[in-house]
Enzyme design. Structure first.
Site, PDB file in Angstrom:
ATOM      1  N   LYS A  18       8.538  -2.545  13.158  1.00 12.10           N
ATOM      2  CA  LYS A  18       9.959  -1.514  12.507  1.00 12.10           C
ATOM      3  C   LYS A  18       8.161  -1.034  11.068  1.00 12.10           C
ATOM      4  O   LYS A  18       8.157  -1.403  10.321  1.00 12.10           O
ATOM      5  CB  LYS A  18      10.586  -2.229  11.525  1.00 12.10           C
ATOM      6  CG  LYS A  18      11.266  -1.149  11.017  1.00 12.10           C
ATOM      7  CD  LYS A  18      11.184   0.324  10.488  1.00 12.10           C
ATOM      8  CE  LYS A  18      10.997  -0.136   8.306  1.00 12.10           C
ATOM      9  NZ  LYS A  18      10.328   1.360   8.383  1.00 12.10           N
ATOM     10  N   GLU A  67       8.484   4.623   7.442  1.00 10.35           N
ATOM     11  CA  GLU A  67       9.711   6.064   8.066  1.00 10.35           C
ATOM     12  C   GLU A  67       8.170   7.315   7.740  1.00 10.35           C
ATOM     13  O   GLU A  67       8.579   7.952   7.743  1.00 10.35           O
ATOM     14  CB  GLU A  67      10.647   6.362   7.633  1.00 10.35           C
ATOM     15  CG  GLU A  67      10.820   5.990   5.490  1.00 10.35           C
ATOM     16  CD  GLU A  67      11.165   4.725   5.318  1.00 10.35           C
ATOM     17  OE1 GLU A  67      10.980   4.487   3.740  1.00 10.35           O
ATOM     18  OE2 GLU A  67      10.460   4.290   5.720  1.00 10.35           O
ATOM     19  N   SER A 114       4.650  -4.004  -0.640  1.00  7.41           N
ATOM     20  CA  SER A 114       4.713  -4.442  -2.208  1.00  7.41           C
ATOM     21  C   SER A 114       5.099  -5.116  -2.390  1.00  7.41           C
ATOM     22  O   SER A 114       5.866  -5.174  -2.159  1.00  7.41           O
ATOM     23  CB  SER A 114       5.378  -2.919  -2.696  1.00  7.41           C
ATOM     24  OG  SER A 114       7.068  -3.229  -2.427  1.00  7.41           O
ATOM     25  N   CYS A 132      -3.924  -1.319  -0.608  1.00  3.09           N
ATOM     26  CA  CYS A 132      -4.328  -3.067  -1.530  1.00  3.09           C
ATOM     27  C   CYS A 132      -5.252  -3.208  -1.631  1.00  3.09           C
ATOM     28  O   CYS A 132      -5.710  -4.210  -2.500  1.00  3.09           O
ATOM     29  CB  CYS A 132      -3.394  -3.587  -0.756  1.00  3.09           C
ATOM     30  SG  CYS A 132      -4.234  -4.339   0.537  1.00  3.09           S
ATOM     31  N   GLU A 160       0.406  -2.282 -10.133  1.00  5.37           N
ATOM     32  CA  GLU A 160      -0.406  -1.734  -8.734  1.00  5.37           C
ATOM     33  C   GLU A 160      -0.212   0.036  -9.599  1.00  5.37           C
ATOM     34  O   GLU A 160       0.878   0.261  -8.711  1.00  5.37           O
ATOM     35  CB  GLU A 160      -0.047  -2.510  -8.035  1.00  5.37           C
ATOM     36  CG  GLU A 160      -0.326  -1.953  -6.701  1.00  5.37           C
ATOM     37  CD  GLU A 160      -0.117  -2.548  -5.445  1.00  5.37           C
ATOM     38  OE1 GLU A 160      -0.551  -2.704  -4.597  1.00  5.37           O
ATOM     39  OE2 GLU A 160       0.945  -3.064  -5.707  1.00  5.37           O
TER      40      GLU A 160
END
Length: 497
Positions: free
Chosen positions: A173, A176, A226, A281, A382
């Site tokens: 997945k 999107e 995240s 990240c 972050e």
């Protein structure tokens, strides 16, 4: 308008949900495509395809799997420019950065090509009288991956090549926001000879994610994203009895000691903080200047930051592209706007930046904040954008205490000429990946990637030996065979007696 849809059973499958998400060109702000959002039933169809394919793929020879993976690597190499162009069109990063992403993903394909060595197993003979013990590793079955927008080709390649090399089948997945690159990866895998159902893609949102986490036929889930979502993924996957590795967010510190080469440190801070628009990240978010290095170092970083060329990722002159969406750009800008109110010094302000001819694009200039209080939002959160914070520390001990107090522990770096200080740092710092005069210490493919603390949920890191361990389960076989002298089978010459 082009619709990006699912990939099930080795072919595109149109969605019946009637729900779609926009896919933008971040450089222009225009919606260029749409992506279909899967129903729970469409996720079920992808899992069913993977489960049916596992019956034969899980029993296939290592020779067959690696032959397909070698062909796949060849096709990826031939199409790397095309894949990079898809990344630039939907993510916005400059083409050279996108090419680097494809290359780093291909490292894991190359690791997967050598899976026969990694799955050799172990054998101990004569552990007891006529008893041998063997340890082997076998595939899990259907496994799933949920991947982020910032590396739409590399992070999927961190997962599925190794998983299928180990004999599993895979349901991906992807984000999107930029789904085309992973769809193209699946097309090329089929062209390389991967059987139908071994690699499937379902596009979508939380509906698709939750169904994968709940599905009884999905044995394990890999995730990168995240920290809040990583926590959610872990809790929900474990609740449903699945193995899980979930990589979360980060606030990576780069410690600069007084003896460091400050020009090198400034150059690397620029690359590590602003590369890929800070949307990674492993980006350096905080420079910790020790002793009296701060003023000179900040001046050098500011000089370089102001000279950066920002523009569309398709422009070869661009060194940094736009952010992924308008909403994310505005959120990143809000940290700069509030920094001064919270006690930071705004040295370079990138808010309000635009590119001529691309005024509707999601561009943001780079920002540099100095003397940032540890209580400021810009330090605590972050940001995931082109904002670099500088904090000051009086001594090495102060700096290491500051870094270790962070709730994240993904990556960190030290810049110094002192080998003893570097050695001490790598042993004392609480982070999963450490660089010595290397600002972004992302491991090569045969070592594993992952952090500590709130940067990792689950026990195992991705790719490398940890990845192989995650996508397989161990089995120990203990055997005893009768010896011919016991009166069993006798392979000697017959006698008349």
């Amino acid at each position: 308008m082009k619709t990006i849809t699912h990939w099930i059973d080795g072919k595109p499958v149109e969605s019946t949900s009637g729900r779609f998400g926009p896919v933008y060109d971040p450089a222009t702000g225009a919606q260029e495509k749409q992506v279909a959002f899967a129903t729970a039933e469409e996720v079920d169809a992808a899992v069913a395809s993977a489960k049916a394919a596992f019956d034969s793929w899980g029993r296939s020879s290592l020779a067959r799997r690696t032959a397909i993976l070698f062909k796949y690597r060849e096709l990826l190499d031939a199409h790397r420019d095309e894949i990079a162009a898809l990344i630039t069109a939907e993510h916005g990063k400059v083409h050279s950065d996108a090419l680097g992403e494809v290359a780093r993903g291909m490292e894991i394909v190359e690791l997967a090509c050598g899976i026969s060595v990694q799955l050799k197993g172990e054998l101990s003979t004569q552990v007891s009288s006529r008893v041998d013990v063997a340890s082997i590793r076998q595939p899990l079955g259907v496994v799933a991956g949920i991947t982020p927008f910032n590396f739409p080709a590399m992070v999927p390649m961190w997962m599925f090549p190794l998983a299928i090399a180990c004999g599993n089948t895979f349901v991906l997945k992807p984000s999107e926001k930029d789904p085309s690159a992973s769809f193209r990866l699946a097309e090329l895998a089929t062209e390389a000879g991967l059987p139908e159902g071994v690699l499937n893609i379902v596009q979508g949102d939380k509906t698709a994610v939750d169904r994968l986490l709940e599905h009884p036929d999905v044995e394990a889930v890999s995730f990168v994203g995240s920290t809040p979502i990583a926590k959610y993924i872990q809790l929900k996957a474990v609740e449903h009895g699945k193995r899980v590795q979930a990589l979360g967010g980060a606030k990576n510190h780069m410690l600069v000691l007084p003896d460091a080469d400050l020009d090198l440190a400034a150059d690397q801070a620029i690359n590590a903080a602003y590369g890929s628009a800070g949307e990674r990240c492993m980006a350096v978010s905080v420079v910790v200047a020790v002793g009296d290095t701060g003023d000179e170092l900040v001046a050098k970083i500011a000089e370089r930051a102001k000279a950066l060329r920002i523009g569309p990722g398709t422009d070869p002159a661009s060194e940094m592209g736009p952010l992924i969406t308008r909403e994310h750009r505005d959120k990143v800008a809000s940290y700069v706007a509030s920094a001064a109110e919270q006690g930071a010094e705004v040295v370079v302000d990138g808010t309000g930046f635009s590119v001529e001819g691309h005024e509707n694009g999601f561009f943001l200039g780079v920002s540099l904040l100095d003397r940032v209080p540890l209580t400021a939002d810009a330090y605590r959160d972050e940001i995931f954008g082109p904002v670099l914070c500088v904090v000051r520390a009086g001594t090495y001990d102060d700096a290491i205490q500051l870094i270790n107090a962070s709730r994240w522990g993904n990556g960190t770096a030290i810049f110094t000429r002192d080998g003893g200080a570097a050695r001490r740092f790598q042993l004392e710092v609480k982070a999963g990946m450490v660089g010595v005069n290397v600002p972004i210490p992302v491991p090569v493919g045969y070592h594993s990637f992952g952090g500590w603390k709130d940067s990792l949920f689950g026990d195992l890191h991705v790719y490398g030996n940890d990845g192989i361990a995650f996508y397989t389960q161990g089995k120990v076989v203990t055997t005893r065979w009768p010896d011919p002298s016991d009166g069993g089978i006798n392979l000697g010459f017959p006698s008349n007696s």
